[in-house]
Enzyme design. Structure first.
Site, PDB file in Angstrom:
ATOM      1  N   CYS A 189      -1.590   0.732   7.411  1.00 52.28           N
ATOM      2  CA  CYS A 189      -3.028   0.430   7.500  1.00 52.28           C
ATOM      3  C   CYS A 189      -3.403  -0.814   6.688  1.00 52.28           C
ATOM      4  O   CYS A 189      -3.683  -1.872   7.251  1.00 52.28           O
ATOM      5  CB  CYS A 189      -3.866   1.616   7.035  1.00 52.28           C
ATOM      6  SG  CYS A 189      -3.730   3.081   8.094  1.00 52.28           S
ATOM      7  N   ARG A 190      -3.406  -0.706   5.369  1.00 54.94           N
ATOM      8  CA  ARG A 190      -3.982  -1.771   4.550  1.00 54.94           C
ATOM      9  C   ARG A 190      -3.078  -2.979   4.368  1.00 54.94           C
ATOM     10  O   ARG A 190      -3.498  -4.115   4.601  1.00 54.94           O
ATOM     11  CB  ARG A 190      -4.388  -1.199   3.175  1.00 54.94           C
ATOM     12  CG  ARG A 190      -5.534  -0.205   3.264  1.00 54.94           C
ATOM     13  CD  ARG A 190      -5.671   0.591   1.994  1.00 54.94           C
ATOM     14  NE  ARG A 190      -4.522   1.467   1.781  1.00 54.94           N
ATOM     15  CZ  ARG A 190      -4.306   2.188   0.693  1.00 54.94           C
ATOM     16  NH1 ARG A 190      -5.169   2.122  -0.310  1.00 54.94           N
ATOM     17  NH2 ARG A 190      -3.251   2.983   0.601  1.00 54.94           N
ATOM     18  N   SER A 191      -1.835  -2.756   3.911  1.00 53.23           N
ATOM     19  CA  SER A 191      -1.003  -3.927   3.563  1.00 53.23           C
ATOM     20  C   SER A 191      -0.569  -4.771   4.771  1.00 53.23           C
ATOM     21  O   SER A 191      -0.487  -5.999   4.634  1.00 53.23           O
ATOM     22  CB  SER A 191       0.190  -3.551   2.680  1.00 53.23           C
ATOM     23  OG  SER A 191       1.075  -2.671   3.323  1.00 53.23           O
ATOM     24  N   ASP A 205      -8.254   3.798   1.165  1.00 51.05           N
ATOM     25  CA  ASP A 205      -7.300   4.139   2.226  1.00 51.05           C
ATOM     26  C   ASP A 205      -8.065   4.692   3.419  1.00 51.05           C
ATOM     27  O   ASP A 205      -8.690   5.756   3.306  1.00 51.05           O
ATOM     28  CB  ASP A 205      -6.311   5.175   1.685  1.00 51.05           C
ATOM     29  CG  ASP A 205      -5.157   5.399   2.636  1.00 51.05           C
ATOM     30  OD1 ASP A 205      -5.271   5.024   3.823  1.00 51.05           O
ATOM     31  OD2 ASP A 205      -4.143   5.957   2.204  1.00 51.05           O
ATOM     32  N   CYS A 216       0.866  -1.188   0.000  1.00 49.45           N
ATOM     33  CA  CYS A 216       0.000   0.000   0.000  1.00 49.45           C
ATOM     34  C   CYS A 216       0.899   1.234   0.000  1.00 49.45           C
ATOM     35  O   CYS A 216       2.059   1.156  -0.420  1.00 49.45           O
ATOM     36  CB  CYS A 216      -0.979  -0.027   1.169  1.00 49.45           C
ATOM     37  SG  CYS A 216      -0.233  -0.013   2.820  1.00 49.45           S
ATOM     38  N   ASN A 253       2.216   1.415   4.443  1.00 47.67           N
ATOM     39  CA  ASN A 253       2.507   0.146   5.131  1.00 47.67           C
ATOM     40  C   ASN A 253       2.190   0.216   6.634  1.00 47.67           C
ATOM     41  O   ASN A 253       2.914  -0.365   7.456  1.00 47.67           O
ATOM     42  CB  ASN A 253       3.964  -0.313   4.896  1.00 47.67           C
ATOM     43  CG  ASN A 253       4.263  -1.740   5.356  1.00 47.67           C
ATOM     44  OD1 ASN A 253       5.330  -2.024   5.911  1.00 47.67           O
ATOM     45  ND2 ASN A 253       3.337  -2.657   5.169  1.00 47.67           N
TER      46      ASN A 253
HETATM   47  P1  4NP Z   1      -1.855   2.791   4.137  1.00 44.28           P
HETATM   48  O1  4NP Z   1      -2.439   4.198   4.698  1.00 44.28           O
HETATM   49  O2  4NP Z   1      -1.268   3.099   2.763  1.00 44.28           O
HETATM   50  O3  4NP Z   1      -3.032   1.908   4.052  1.00 44.28           O
HETATM   51  O4  4NP Z   1      -0.805   2.345   5.130  1.00 44.28           O
HETATM   52  C1  4NP Z   1      -1.630   5.348   4.801  1.00 44.28           C
HETATM   53  C2  4NP Z   1      -0.812   5.503   5.886  1.00 44.28           C
HETATM   54  C3  4NP Z   1      -0.010   6.642   5.999  1.00 44.28           C
HETATM   55  C4  4NP Z   1      -0.046   7.592   5.013  1.00 44.28           C
HETATM   56  C5  4NP Z   1      -0.859   7.423   3.912  1.00 44.28           C
HETATM   57  C6  4NP Z   1      -1.648   6.308   3.807  1.00 44.28           C
HETATM   58  N1  4NP Z   1       0.743   8.763   5.134  1.00 44.28           N
HETATM   59  O5  4NP Z   1       0.619   9.661   4.300  1.00 44.28           O
HETATM   60  O6  4NP Z   1       1.560   8.840   6.074  1.00 44.28           O
END
Ligand code: 4NP
Length: 163
Positions: A19-21, A132, A14, A17
């Site tokens: 939340c989703r992955s 997201d 994602c 790294n």
């Molecule tokens: P993820 O969500 O891609 O599902 O881990 C996010 C976590 C952090 C950020 C963006 C998306 N960020 O901009 O820090």
């Protein structure tokens, strides 16, 4: 299949790294274990961005997972680099932006061909993206958990049966 057959190396990717992955990684691992096929896979997750390298999963993702009996406490963030195209056989992007960023990073076309969107395996794929939840409310985390649970279950069944 022979017991000495090398494991399939699977990466979930994602943006951050956190939340989703990490959740996709844990749920996929759970489903291959349920199918008695853990030793046939190496499973990791990474982000296309490097902001959360070394961090635990997002507290909201961890809490929703814990509520459902999935322990994410050992997760530490990692960033996907071009070398990872040689380390993994199959690479599952959470959304179209992750897919585009990964393909741009790919040194060769055969690397780019390893990347696909995970919701291609979702029995109800919607728009094809895992949304997201980072900037949203708690409902988003429960929704992403449900979605990734059924999608990784379907993916595990496909990969265990050789697809
Ligand atoms: P993820 O969500 O891609 O599902 O881990 C996010 C976590 C952090 C950020 C963006 C998306 N960020 O901009 O820090």
């Amino acid at each position: 299949m022979s017991d000495s057959y090398p494991p399939l190396r699977v990466a979930f990717v994602c943006l951050g790294n956190i939340c989703r992955s990490p959740l996709a990684e844990a749920l996929f691992r759970h489903h291959v274990e349920r199918l008695g096929a853990s030793e046939r896979f190496v499973v990791r997750s990474m982000g296309t961005g490097g902001w959360h390298v070394g961090d635990r999963a997002d507290a909201r993702t961890e809490a929703e997972a814990a509520r459902r009996g999935v322990d994410l406490s050992a997760h530490r963030g990692a960033q996907f680099t071009a070398d990872d195209f040689d380390r993994y056989d199959r690479i599952f992007a959470m959304d179209a932006a992750n897919l585009r960023d990964l393909r741009r990073l790919a040194p060769y076309e055969q690397h780019a061909d390893k990347v696909e969107r995970i919701r291609a395996y979702d029995p109800a794929p919607g728009d094809g993206d895992v949304p997201d939840p980072y900037y949203g409310g708690p409902d988003g985390f429960a929704h992403v958990h449900d979605l990734l649970d059924r999608t990784t279950a379907a993916l595990a069944e496909r990969l265990v049966s050789g697809g």
